[in-house]
Design a protein around this motif. Structure first.
Motif, mmCIF file in Angstrom:
data_model
loop_
_atom_site.group_PDB
_atom_site.id
_atom_site.type_symbol
_atom_site.label_atom_id
_atom_site.label_comp_id
_atom_site.label_asym_id
_atom_site.label_seq_id
_atom_site.Cartn_x
_atom_site.Cartn_y
_atom_site.Cartn_z
ATOM 1 N N GLU A 14 0.814 -1.331 -0.034
ATOM 2 C CA GLU A 14 -0.016 0.194 -0.086
ATOM 3 C C GLU A 14 0.784 1.342 0.049
ATOM 4 O O GLU A 14 0.282 2.341 -0.067
ATOM 5 C CB GLU A 14 -0.825 0.018 1.422
ATOM 6 C CG GLU A 14 -2.113 -0.715 1.108
ATOM 7 C CD GLU A 14 -3.118 -0.507 2.160
ATOM 8 O OE1 GLU A 14 -3.008 0.314 2.956
ATOM 9 O OE2 GLU A 14 -4.323 -1.355 2.185
ATOM 10 N N GLY A 15 2.096 1.134 -0.087
ATOM 11 C CA GLY A 15 2.908 2.204 0.028
ATOM 12 C C GLY A 15 2.955 2.752 1.511
ATOM 13 O O GLY A 15 2.777 1.960 2.413
ATOM 14 N N PRO A 32 4.040 7.157 -1.944
ATOM 15 C CA PRO A 32 4.821 5.895 -2.757
ATOM 16 C C PRO A 32 5.679 5.282 -1.673
ATOM 17 O O PRO A 32 5.873 3.970 -1.672
ATOM 18 C CB PRO A 32 5.720 6.480 -3.777
ATOM 19 C CG PRO A 32 4.726 7.711 -4.123
ATOM 20 C CD PRO A 32 4.248 8.458 -2.678
ATOM 21 N N ALA A 33 6.407 6.095 -0.997
ATOM 22 C CA ALA A 33 7.465 5.661 0.020
ATOM 23 C C ALA A 33 7.845 6.675 1.090
ATOM 24 O O ALA A 33 7.483 7.883 1.012
ATOM 25 C CB ALA A 33 8.812 5.292 -0.941
ATOM 26 N N ILE A 39 2.137 12.911 -2.820
ATOM 27 C CA ILE A 39 0.925 11.891 -2.010
ATOM 28 C C ILE A 39 0.242 11.489 -3.201
ATOM 29 O O ILE A 39 -0.193 11.623 -4.192
ATOM 30 C CB ILE A 39 -0.157 13.175 -1.610
ATOM 31 C CG1 ILE A 39 0.652 13.794 -0.210
ATOM 32 C CG2 ILE A 39 -1.355 12.379 -1.038
ATOM 33 C CD1 ILE A 39 -0.246 15.085 0.102
ATOM 34 N N ASP A 40 -0.156 9.834 -2.989
ATOM 35 C CA ASP A 40 -0.930 9.065 -3.863
ATOM 36 C C ASP A 40 -2.264 9.066 -3.577
ATOM 37 O O ASP A 40 -3.141 8.937 -4.402
ATOM 38 C CB ASP A 40 -0.466 7.676 -3.641
ATOM 39 C CG ASP A 40 0.960 7.335 -4.370
ATOM 40 O OD1 ASP A 40 1.318 8.020 -5.424
ATOM 41 O OD2 ASP A 40 1.295 6.423 -4.071
ATOM 42 N N GLY A 41 -2.665 9.333 -2.143
ATOM 43 C CA GLY A 41 -4.238 9.451 -2.101
ATOM 44 C C GLY A 41 -4.428 9.633 -0.617
ATOM 45 O O GLY A 41 -3.379 9.869 0.286
ATOM 46 N N THR A 56 -12.636 9.609 0.040
ATOM 47 C CA THR A 56 -11.491 9.246 -0.483
ATOM 48 C C THR A 56 -10.995 9.823 -1.592
ATOM 49 O O THR A 56 -11.780 9.646 -2.575
ATOM 50 C CB THR A 56 -11.467 7.557 -0.564
ATOM 51 O OG1 THR A 56 -11.994 6.872 0.641
ATOM 52 C CG2 THR A 56 -10.230 6.760 -0.987
ATOM 53 N N TRP A 57 -9.941 9.995 -1.825
ATOM 54 C CA TRP A 57 -9.271 10.464 -2.995
ATOM 55 C C TRP A 57 -8.017 9.839 -3.253
ATOM 56 O O TRP A 57 -7.201 9.423 -2.677
ATOM 57 C CB TRP A 57 -8.821 12.107 -2.872
ATOM 58 C CG TRP A 57 -8.164 12.708 -4.190
ATOM 59 C CD1 TRP A 57 -8.833 13.162 -5.311
ATOM 60 C CD2 TRP A 57 -6.722 12.438 -4.197
ATOM 61 N NE1 TRP A 57 -7.913 13.669 -6.214
ATOM 62 C CE2 TRP A 57 -6.631 13.319 -5.697
ATOM 63 C CE3 TRP A 57 -5.733 12.432 -3.764
ATOM 64 C CZ2 TRP A 57 -5.336 13.527 -6.265
ATOM 65 C CZ3 TRP A 57 -4.345 12.632 -4.182
ATOM 66 C CH2 TRP A 57 -4.308 13.101 -5.546
ATOM 67 N N ASN A 58 -7.837 9.305 -4.511
ATOM 68 C CA ASN A 58 -6.591 8.587 -5.232
ATOM 69 C C ASN A 58 -6.175 9.428 -6.472
ATOM 70 O O ASN A 58 -7.095 9.683 -7.127
ATOM 71 C CB ASN A 58 -7.213 7.236 -5.549
ATOM 72 C CG ASN A 58 -6.244 6.436 -6.116
ATOM 73 O OD1 ASN A 58 -5.632 6.546 -7.150
ATOM 74 N ND2 ASN A 58 -5.839 5.579 -5.579
ATOM 75 N N ALA A 59 -4.914 9.690 -6.679
ATOM 76 C CA ALA A 59 -4.349 10.262 -7.746
ATOM 77 C C ALA A 59 -5.105 9.756 -8.930
ATOM 78 O O ALA A 59 -5.186 10.203 -10.071
ATOM 79 C CB ALA A 59 -2.812 10.445 -7.637
ATOM 80 N N LYS A 60 -5.246 8.263 -9.062
ATOM 81 C CA LYS A 60 -5.430 7.692 -10.482
ATOM 82 C C LYS A 60 -7.111 7.777 -10.899
ATOM 83 O O LYS A 60 -7.319 7.777 -11.642
ATOM 84 C CB LYS A 60 -4.961 6.323 -10.314
ATOM 85 C CG LYS A 60 -3.596 6.317 -10.505
ATOM 86 C CD LYS A 60 -3.024 4.771 -10.079
ATOM 87 C CE LYS A 60 -1.685 4.450 -10.172
ATOM 88 N NZ LYS A 60 -0.989 3.252 -9.689
#
Length: 119
Positions: A14-15, A32-33, A39-41, A56-60
């Protein structure tokens, strides 16, 4: 006010995640790390004490608005695992106002990032 929980349990695959909480709200942020500030989400939950909801927000994939089904259906049976049930967004203004009020103690760059993305 949201306060960061350290250390936060990390889930493989999950990072890296950070968790902020107070009596009625939670904020989880995924990266990511640990050394990567991108920020990925994020997931912001509020009304934990009455009718918990989550954004919930996700970059993708963008946004997902949900109500939290606590799994507690009364009676004498066992409690089920809480799950998110997607619903139509009810009150975007309340979400932004709630986050604004409880997030003043977190890092300003993180706070602004989330405020810029809230509906």
């Amino acid at each position: 006010m949201l306060n960061e929980i350290r250390p936060t349990r990390q889930i493989q695959g999950e990072g890296f995640r950070r968790w902020f909480t107070d009596s009625d709200c939670d904020l989880v942020v995924w990266y990511p790390a640990p050394e990567n500030p991108q920020i990925d989400g994020f997931q912001f939950c509020w009304d934990k004490l009455s009718s918990e909801q989550a954004l919930t927000w996700n970059a993708k994939s963008g946004f997902r608005y949900s109500k939290v089904d606590s799994g507690d259906h009364g009676g004498f049976g066992f409690k089920s695992t809480p799950i998110l049930r997607d619903v139509d967004m009810a009150n975007a203004t309340k979400i932004s106002e709630t986050f604004f009020a409880v997030s003043q103690s977190i890092d300003h760059m993180l706070r602004n990032f989330i405020l810029d993305r809230l509906p």
